[in-house]
Design a protein around this motif. Structure first.
Motif, PDB file in Angstrom:
ATOM      1  N   ARG A 149     -28.700 -19.997 -39.376  1.00  0.00           N
ATOM      2  CA  ARG A 149     -29.291 -18.669 -39.338  1.00  0.00           C
ATOM      3  C   ARG A 149     -28.803 -17.906 -38.119  1.00  0.00           C
ATOM      4  O   ARG A 149     -28.799 -18.414 -37.003  1.00  0.00           O
ATOM      5  CB  ARG A 149     -30.808 -18.815 -39.267  1.00  0.00           C
ATOM      6  CG  ARG A 149     -31.585 -17.535 -39.267  1.00  0.00           C
ATOM      7  CD  ARG A 149     -33.078 -17.879 -39.310  1.00  0.00           C
ATOM      8  NE  ARG A 149     -33.851 -16.697 -39.160  1.00  0.00           N
ATOM      9  CZ  ARG A 149     -34.128 -16.133 -37.994  1.00  0.00           C
ATOM     10  NH1 ARG A 149     -33.658 -16.679 -36.898  1.00  0.00           N
ATOM     11  NH2 ARG A 149     -34.840 -15.034 -37.924  1.00  0.00           N
ATOM     12  N   THR A 150     -28.373 -16.650 -38.320  1.00  0.00           N
ATOM     13  CA  THR A 150     -27.893 -15.811 -37.226  1.00  0.00           C
ATOM     14  C   THR A 150     -29.020 -14.928 -36.719  1.00  0.00           C
ATOM     15  O   THR A 150     -29.598 -14.146 -37.466  1.00  0.00           O
ATOM     16  CB  THR A 150     -26.723 -14.920 -37.685  1.00  0.00           C
ATOM     17  OG1 THR A 150     -25.680 -15.753 -38.158  1.00  0.00           O
ATOM     18  CG2 THR A 150     -26.215 -14.065 -36.542  1.00  0.00           C
ATOM     19  N   VAL A 151     -29.331 -15.039 -35.453  1.00  0.00           N
ATOM     20  CA  VAL A 151     -30.390 -14.223 -34.861  1.00  0.00           C
ATOM     21  C   VAL A 151     -29.782 -12.993 -34.204  1.00  0.00           C
ATOM     22  O   VAL A 151     -28.898 -13.110 -33.369  1.00  0.00           O
ATOM     23  CB  VAL A 151     -31.180 -15.047 -33.809  1.00  0.00           C
ATOM     24  CG1 VAL A 151     -32.229 -14.183 -33.154  1.00  0.00           C
ATOM     25  CG2 VAL A 151     -31.811 -16.266 -34.452  1.00  0.00           C
ATOM     26  N   ARG A 152     -30.287 -11.829 -34.560  1.00  0.00           N
ATOM     27  CA  ARG A 152     -29.701 -10.595 -34.058  1.00  0.00           C
ATOM     28  C   ARG A 152     -30.674  -9.903 -33.099  1.00  0.00           C
ATOM     29  O   ARG A 152     -31.201  -8.840 -33.380  1.00  0.00           O
ATOM     30  CB  ARG A 152     -29.371  -9.676 -35.234  1.00  0.00           C
ATOM     31  CG  ARG A 152     -28.417 -10.324 -36.227  1.00  0.00           C
ATOM     32  CD  ARG A 152     -28.135  -9.427 -37.387  1.00  0.00           C
ATOM     33  NE  ARG A 152     -27.133 -10.028 -38.277  1.00  0.00           N
ATOM     34  CZ  ARG A 152     -26.641  -9.440 -39.344  1.00  0.00           C
ATOM     35  NH1 ARG A 152     -27.026  -8.232 -39.673  1.00  0.00           N
ATOM     36  NH2 ARG A 152     -25.749 -10.047 -40.105  1.00  0.00           N
ATOM     37  N   THR A 153     -30.927 -10.558 -31.976  1.00  0.00           N
ATOM     38  CA  THR A 153     -31.872  -9.989 -31.040  1.00  0.00           C
ATOM     39  C   THR A 153     -31.376  -8.669 -30.470  1.00  0.00           C
ATOM     40  O   THR A 153     -32.178  -7.795 -30.148  1.00  0.00           O
ATOM     41  CB  THR A 153     -32.148 -10.981 -29.881  1.00  0.00           C
ATOM     42  OG1 THR A 153     -30.891 -11.399 -29.317  1.00  0.00           O
ATOM     43  CG2 THR A 153     -32.885 -12.193 -30.393  1.00  0.00           C
ATOM     44  N   ASP A 154     -30.055  -8.518 -30.342  1.00  0.00           N
ATOM     45  CA  ASP A 154     -29.530  -7.263 -29.817  1.00  0.00           C
ATOM     46  C   ASP A 154     -29.856  -6.109 -30.746  1.00  0.00           C
ATOM     47  O   ASP A 154     -30.066  -4.978 -30.299  1.00  0.00           O
ATOM     48  CB  ASP A 154     -28.008  -7.358 -29.630  1.00  0.00           C
ATOM     49  CG  ASP A 154     -27.634  -8.289 -28.494  1.00  0.00           C
ATOM     50  OD1 ASP A 154     -28.516  -8.577 -27.672  1.00  0.00           O
ATOM     51  OD2 ASP A 154     -26.478  -8.730 -28.429  1.00  0.00           O
ATOM     52  N   ASP A 155     -29.885  -6.373 -32.046  1.00  0.00           N
ATOM     53  CA  ASP A 155     -30.246  -5.340 -33.001  1.00  0.00           C
ATOM     54  C   ASP A 155     -31.737  -5.059 -32.965  1.00  0.00           C
ATOM     55  O   ASP A 155     -32.170  -3.938 -33.228  1.00  0.00           O
ATOM     56  CB  ASP A 155     -29.854  -5.766 -34.425  1.00  0.00           C
ATOM     57  CG  ASP A 155     -28.348  -5.726 -34.626  1.00  0.00           C
ATOM     58  OD1 ASP A 155     -27.657  -5.128 -33.785  1.00  0.00           O
ATOM     59  OD2 ASP A 155     -27.872  -6.307 -35.610  1.00  0.00           O
ATOM     60  N   CYS A 156     -32.525  -6.079 -32.698  1.00  0.00           N
ATOM     61  CA  CYS A 156     -33.980  -5.943 -32.720  1.00  0.00           C
ATOM     62  C   CYS A 156     -34.514  -5.226 -31.486  1.00  0.00           C
ATOM     63  O   CYS A 156     -35.397  -4.371 -31.581  1.00  0.00           O
ATOM     64  CB  CYS A 156     -34.644  -7.311 -32.805  1.00  0.00           C
ATOM     65  SG  CYS A 156     -34.194  -8.257 -34.256  1.00  0.00           S
ATOM     66  N   ILE A 157     -33.996  -5.609 -30.320  1.00  0.00           N
ATOM     67  CA  ILE A 157     -34.503  -5.066 -29.066  1.00  0.00           C
ATOM     68  C   ILE A 157     -33.720  -3.814 -28.702  1.00  0.00           C
ATOM     69  O   ILE A 157     -32.530  -3.874 -28.428  1.00  0.00           O
ATOM     70  CB  ILE A 157     -34.406  -6.107 -27.939  1.00  0.00           C
ATOM     71  CG1 ILE A 157     -35.247  -7.335 -28.294  1.00  0.00           C
ATOM     72  CG2 ILE A 157     -34.851  -5.507 -26.614  1.00  0.00           C
ATOM     73  CD1 ILE A 157     -35.132  -8.472 -27.311  1.00  0.00           C
ATOM     74  N   MET A 158     -34.414  -2.693 -28.694  1.00  0.00           N
ATOM     75  CA  MET A 158     -33.772  -1.402 -28.469  1.00  0.00           C
ATOM     76  C   MET A 158     -33.821  -0.970 -27.005  1.00  0.00           C
ATOM     77  O   MET A 158     -33.004  -0.176 -26.555  1.00  0.00           O
ATOM     78  CB  MET A 158     -34.419  -0.350 -29.363  1.00  0.00           C
ATOM     79  CG  MET A 158     -34.461  -0.786 -30.828  1.00  0.00           C
ATOM     80  SD  MET A 158     -35.295   0.388 -31.902  1.00  0.00           S
ATOM     81  CE  MET A 158     -34.018   1.652 -31.996  1.00  0.00           C
TER      82      MET A 158
END
Length: 245
Positions: free
Chosen positions: A103-112
């Protein structure tokens, strides 16, 4: 309605996860100097036999064996795509034990946006500066030592419970600020389910905050605040607060 919403979010999450994995697998096989060896690696990673894979691809097991041993030339794009899709479909039939590991976690996309307040700000001052409305009065009182602006939809689709820790920065005594909120149920359910709780939850321009979200916030003793402000302006205000202006 909430169960339906979570089903939709989970379905989207699975689709994103498998799309990323497909791309990773296909790219690795195609670009490998020994594509047969890489095909075998992925087949074994999924614990799928040559016979099982051949059946799913509707080809002879000897074809799989020939590719893996190098007796056949490198497979074309069509073969690679069919193999990758077949492995993932087999895995889905087993409950996704293998694909879930990639699973790829996209925290950069989530945290603005994220920041810390050196000396902390009272919840009253924070709400006043944000021109917000407390939806569950009587829960104020904690100091706010930081903030994280989170895209709620992407967070629900991308973050596991362990990844969720990343939104807390240096301190849990912070405001979690959610964008793209329709009714606000999902973010509060996620917060309720996690052992860590923020000092405040803020919804930016919610369509209509659901009574369940307000109830959950009250049970947790967390101020739930609605703010009518554009995201760009909000981030600017938060930056000024961080700088002590």
């Amino acid at each position: 309605m909430f169960v339906y919403d979570m089903y939709i979010y989970e379905t989207l999450n699975i689709e994103l996860m498998t799309d990323d994995l497909r791309e990773k697998m296909a790219g690795e096989i195609t670009l490998s100097s020994d594509s047969g060896k890489t095909m075998r690696k992925w087949r074994e990673e999924f614990s799928v036999s040559q016979n099982e894979l051949a059946s799913a691809m509707d080809i002879s097991p000897s074809v799989i064996s020939d590719y893996e041993s190098g007796r056949r030339k490198s497979p074309g794009v069509g073969v690679v795509r069919k193999m990758v899709d077949s492995l993932i479909e087999i895995d889905e039939g087993r409950g996704r034990p293998t694909s879930s590991k990639f699973r790829t976690v996209r925290t950069d996309d989530c945290i603005m946006a994220m920041g810390e307040f050196g000396s902390g700000i009272s919840s009253d001052d924070f709400v006043r500066t944000m021109r917000g409305t407390v939806l569950n009065p009587g829960t104020e009182g904690r100091r706010i030592y930081g903030y994280t602006v989170v895209n709620s939809v992407k967070a629900i689709m991308s973050l596991s419970s362990s990844d969720y820790l990343k939104i807390y920065g240096w301190s849990t005594e912070r405001a979690l600020i959610f964008t793209d909120v329709s009714f606000g149920r999902s973010p509060m359910v996620a917060i309720r389910a996690h052992p860590l709780t923020p000092a405040m939850v803020v919804y930016i321009n919610p369509e209509n905050t659901d009574a369940l979200a307000v109830k959950l916030a009250k049970l947790e003793g967390i101020p739930l605040v609605s703010v009518e402000m554009e995201l760009k302006e909000m981030i600017s205000v938060l930056e000024k607060m961080k700088e002590g202006k």
